[in-house]
Design a protein around this motif. Structure first.
Motif, mmCIF file in Angstrom:
data_model
loop_
_atom_site.group_PDB
_atom_site.id
_atom_site.type_symbol
_atom_site.label_atom_id
_atom_site.label_comp_id
_atom_site.label_asym_id
_atom_site.label_seq_id
_atom_site.Cartn_x
_atom_site.Cartn_y
_atom_site.Cartn_z
ATOM 1 N N GLU A 18 -5.190 36.068 -37.581
ATOM 2 C CA GLU A 18 -6.333 35.231 -37.230
ATOM 3 C C GLU A 18 -5.953 34.074 -36.309
ATOM 4 O O GLU A 18 -6.744 33.663 -35.467
ATOM 5 C CB GLU A 18 -7.003 34.682 -38.490
ATOM 6 N N LEU A 19 -4.767 33.519 -36.453
ATOM 7 C CA LEU A 19 -4.382 32.360 -35.648
ATOM 8 C C LEU A 19 -3.785 32.729 -34.296
ATOM 9 O O LEU A 19 -4.010 32.032 -33.315
ATOM 10 C CB LEU A 19 -3.377 31.488 -36.416
ATOM 11 N N PHE A 20 -3.018 33.784 -34.250
ATOM 12 C CA PHE A 20 -2.243 34.070 -33.052
ATOM 13 C C PHE A 20 -2.704 35.291 -32.270
ATOM 14 O O PHE A 20 -2.114 35.623 -31.247
ATOM 15 C CB PHE A 20 -0.763 34.213 -33.413
ATOM 16 N N ALA A 21 -3.750 35.950 -32.708
ATOM 17 C CA ALA A 21 -4.252 37.109 -31.984
ATOM 18 C C ALA A 21 -4.887 36.649 -30.669
ATOM 19 O O ALA A 21 -5.554 35.611 -30.609
ATOM 20 C CB ALA A 21 -5.264 37.867 -32.822
ATOM 21 N N THR A 22 -4.697 37.411 -29.608
ATOM 22 C CA THR A 22 -5.196 37.004 -28.296
ATOM 23 C C THR A 22 -6.718 36.956 -28.259
ATOM 24 O O THR A 22 -7.277 36.115 -27.547
ATOM 25 C CB THR A 22 -4.685 37.956 -27.196
ATOM 26 N N GLU A 23 -7.399 37.787 -29.032
ATOM 27 C CA GLU A 23 -8.859 37.771 -29.001
ATOM 28 C C GLU A 23 -9.430 36.540 -29.701
ATOM 29 O O GLU A 23 -10.583 36.184 -29.483
ATOM 30 C CB GLU A 23 -9.449 39.044 -29.620
ATOM 31 N N ASN A 24 -8.627 35.852 -30.516
ATOM 32 C CA ASN A 24 -9.084 34.648 -31.214
ATOM 33 C C ASN A 24 -8.569 33.363 -30.574
ATOM 34 O O ASN A 24 -8.917 32.282 -31.013
ATOM 35 C CB ASN A 24 -8.620 34.672 -32.668
ATOM 36 N N ARG A 25 -7.746 33.481 -29.538
ATOM 37 C CA ARG A 25 -7.051 32.318 -28.995
ATOM 38 C C ARG A 25 -8.005 31.252 -28.455
ATOM 39 O O ARG A 25 -7.839 30.073 -28.750
ATOM 40 C CB ARG A 25 -6.082 32.756 -27.901
ATOM 41 N N ASN A 30 -10.413 25.817 -29.001
ATOM 42 C CA ASN A 30 -11.581 24.934 -29.064
ATOM 43 C C ASN A 30 -11.618 24.168 -30.378
ATOM 44 O O ASN A 30 -11.923 22.971 -30.395
ATOM 45 C CB ASN A 30 -12.871 25.740 -28.896
ATOM 46 N N ILE A 31 -11.327 24.839 -31.472
ATOM 47 C CA ILE A 31 -11.300 24.175 -32.775
ATOM 48 C C ILE A 31 -10.207 23.117 -32.818
ATOM 49 O O ILE A 31 -10.427 21.996 -33.285
ATOM 50 C CB ILE A 31 -11.119 25.209 -33.902
ATOM 51 N N ALA A 32 -9.025 23.440 -32.323
ATOM 52 C CA ALA A 32 -7.917 22.485 -32.330
ATOM 53 C C ALA A 32 -8.230 21.266 -31.468
ATOM 54 O O ALA A 32 -7.950 20.127 -31.864
ATOM 55 C CB ALA A 32 -6.629 23.159 -31.847
ATOM 56 N N LEU A 33 -8.826 21.481 -30.301
ATOM 57 C CA LEU A 33 -9.167 20.366 -29.421
ATOM 58 C C LEU A 33 -10.232 19.477 -30.058
ATOM 59 O O LEU A 33 -10.133 18.246 -30.035
ATOM 60 C CB LEU A 33 -9.654 20.893 -28.070
#
Length: 54
Positions: A18-25, A30-33
């Motif tokens: 969930e965290l590192f998959a390219t489709e979720n990046r 956006n969430i981290a920012l």
């Protein structure tokens, strides 16, 4: 032939997917920012809030 049942993934595998998959990046960035901007605003207002009072 019987259908194959998926084995449950471990917590570490789920987090990694969930965290590192390219489709979720993009969504994760956006969430981290947003979380960083919110945290920065809270810290700023707690430190310098008295300067903003008129």
């Amino acid at each position: 032939m019987a259908p194959q049942v998926e084995q449950p993934q471990s917590f570490a595998q789920t987090v990694k997917h969930e965290l590192f998959a390219t489709e979720n990046r993009q969504g994760n960035l956006n969430i981290a920012l947003s979380l960083t901007a919110f945290t920065g605003a809270v810290v700023f207002l707690r430190q310098f809030g008295q300067l903003l009072a008129v």
